[in-house]
Each structure stands twice: as C-alpha cells, then as structure tokens.
Design a protein around this motif. Structure first.
Motif, PDB file in Angstrom:
ATOM      1  N   ASP A 137       5.600   4.593   2.022  1.00 49.11           N
ATOM      2  CA  ASP A 137       6.027   5.721   2.853  1.00 49.11           C
ATOM      3  C   ASP A 137       6.902   5.234   3.999  1.00 49.11           C
ATOM      4  OD1 ASP A 137       4.677   7.501   1.276  1.00 49.11           O
ATOM      5  OD2 ASP A 137       2.915   7.627   2.591  1.00 49.11           O
ATOM      6  N   PHE A 138       6.502   4.115   4.591  1.00 47.45           N
ATOM      7  CA  PHE A 138       7.277   3.543   5.695  1.00 47.45           C
ATOM      8  C   PHE A 138       8.666   3.144   5.209  1.00 47.45           C
ATOM      9  CE2 PHE A 138       8.668  -0.167   8.147  1.00 47.45           C
ATOM     10  CZ  PHE A 138       8.746   0.408   9.401  1.00 47.45           C
ATOM     11  N   GLN A 139       8.732   2.516   4.032  1.00 51.40           N
ATOM     12  CA  GLN A 139      10.015   2.095   3.474  1.00 51.40           C
ATOM     13  C   GLN A 139      10.895   3.310   3.173  1.00 51.40           C
ATOM     14  OE1 GLN A 139      11.058  -1.026   3.299  1.00 51.40           O
ATOM     15  NE2 GLN A 139      13.039  -0.385   2.523  1.00 51.40           N
ATOM     16  N   THR A 140      10.307   4.344   2.620  1.00 54.06           N
ATOM     17  CA  THR A 140      11.052   5.559   2.309  1.00 54.06           C
ATOM     18  C   THR A 140      11.575   6.203   3.592  1.00 54.06           C
ATOM     19  OG1 THR A 140       9.674   5.922   0.365  1.00 54.06           O
ATOM     20  CG2 THR A 140      10.930   7.802   1.172  1.00 54.06           C
ATOM     21  N   GLU A 141      10.716   6.272   4.599  1.00 59.24           N
ATOM     22  CA  GLU A 141      11.124   6.846   5.887  1.00 59.24           C
ATOM     23  C   GLU A 141      12.230   6.013   6.528  1.00 59.24           C
ATOM     24  OE1 GLU A 141      11.382   9.580   8.797  1.00 59.24           O
ATOM     25  OE2 GLU A 141      10.129   9.767   7.020  1.00 59.24           O
ATOM     26  N   THR A 142      12.124   4.708   6.442  1.00 58.56           N
ATOM     27  CA  THR A 142      13.146   3.813   6.994  1.00 58.56           C
ATOM     28  C   THR A 142      14.471   4.007   6.262  1.00 58.56           C
ATOM     29  OG1 THR A 142      11.458   2.201   7.592  1.00 58.56           O
ATOM     30  CG2 THR A 142      13.724   1.412   7.495  1.00 58.56           C
ATOM     31  N   SER A 148       0.838  -1.189   0.000  1.00 58.07           N
ATOM     32  CA  SER A 148       0.000   0.000   0.000  1.00 58.07           C
ATOM     33  C   SER A 148       0.879   1.247   0.000  1.00 58.07           C
ATOM     34  CB  SER A 148      -0.917   0.003   1.214  1.00 58.07           C
ATOM     35  OG  SER A 148      -0.147   0.124   2.386  1.00 58.07           O
ATOM     36  N   ALA A 149       0.243   2.379  -0.107  1.00 62.50           N
ATOM     37  CA  ALA A 149       0.975   3.651  -0.099  1.00 62.50           C
ATOM     38  C   ALA A 149       1.643   3.870   1.241  1.00 62.50           C
ATOM     39  CB  ALA A 149       0.024   4.793  -0.424  1.00 62.50           C
ATOM     40  N   SER A 150       1.018   3.432   2.312  1.00 62.60           N
ATOM     41  CA  SER A 150       1.624   3.618   3.630  1.00 62.60           C
ATOM     42  C   SER A 150       2.857   2.734   3.785  1.00 62.60           C
ATOM     43  CB  SER A 150       0.609   3.334   4.740  1.00 62.60           C
ATOM     44  OG  SER A 150       0.222   1.976   4.703  1.00 62.60           O
ATOM     45  N   ASP A 151       2.863   1.550   3.154  1.00 63.76           N
ATOM     46  CA  ASP A 151       4.056   0.702   3.184  1.00 63.76           C
ATOM     47  C   ASP A 151       5.204   1.364   2.443  1.00 63.76           C
ATOM     48  OD1 ASP A 151       2.773  -1.263   4.652  1.00 63.76           O
ATOM     49  OD2 ASP A 151       2.280  -2.502   2.900  1.00 63.76           O
TER      50      ASP A 151
END
Length: 85
Positions: A15-20, A10-13
């Motif tokens: 975003d989470f990967q990018t933030e990580t 999903s888009a939140s995944d």
C-alpha cells in the motif's frame, strides 16, 4: 557470515509503495504543467520585449522628428504665422 533473512513484504508495504507511486506520478504531472507554463511565459515575455523595443525606436524617431521640426520652424519666422494670414 550469517545473513539475516529479509522479511516478506507485507500488505502495508505494498500500500505504501502504491501510494508513493501515485504521489510521484502526480508530482511528475505537476512538473510537466509547470514546465509548459514556464515556456509559455518565456515566449510572452520575449514578444512583449520585442514590442517594447519597437515602441522605443518609434518614440525616438518621433522625438527626433519633433526636434528637427521645431528647429526648422524657429529659423523661418513666417512658419509661426497662423494659416489665415
């Protein structure tokens, strides 16, 4: 055997990967700066220890010279006379 389908990211995944990834990159940069600082401090400590060793050797030579000088002066009573006599 049936396999359960994996859900699409999903888009939140994403975003989470990018933030990580950002956080990991920042940590790697901080680690790099820390490694560089540690190397500089180790070099500084090495130089200071070399200087301390030189000063200790110089002090030891001065103490030996002074003790020899005081022994020589005590053997010759005229060495204790002031220079105007």
């Amino acid at each position: 055997m049936t396999s359960t389908p994996t859900p699409a990211p999903s888009a939140s995944d994403a975003d989470f990967q990018t933030e990580t990834d950002k956080r990991l990159t920042e940590l790697e940069i901080k680690q790099s700066y820390s490694d560089d600082l540690l190397e500089q401090l180790n070099l500084l400590v090495f130089k200071q220890q070399s200087h301390i060793d030189q000063l200790s050797a110089q002090l030891q030579r001065l103490q030996q010279s002074q003790s020899r000088g005081s022994q020589d002066a005590s053997l010759d009573p005229r060495a204790e006379l002031p220079p105007h006599y």
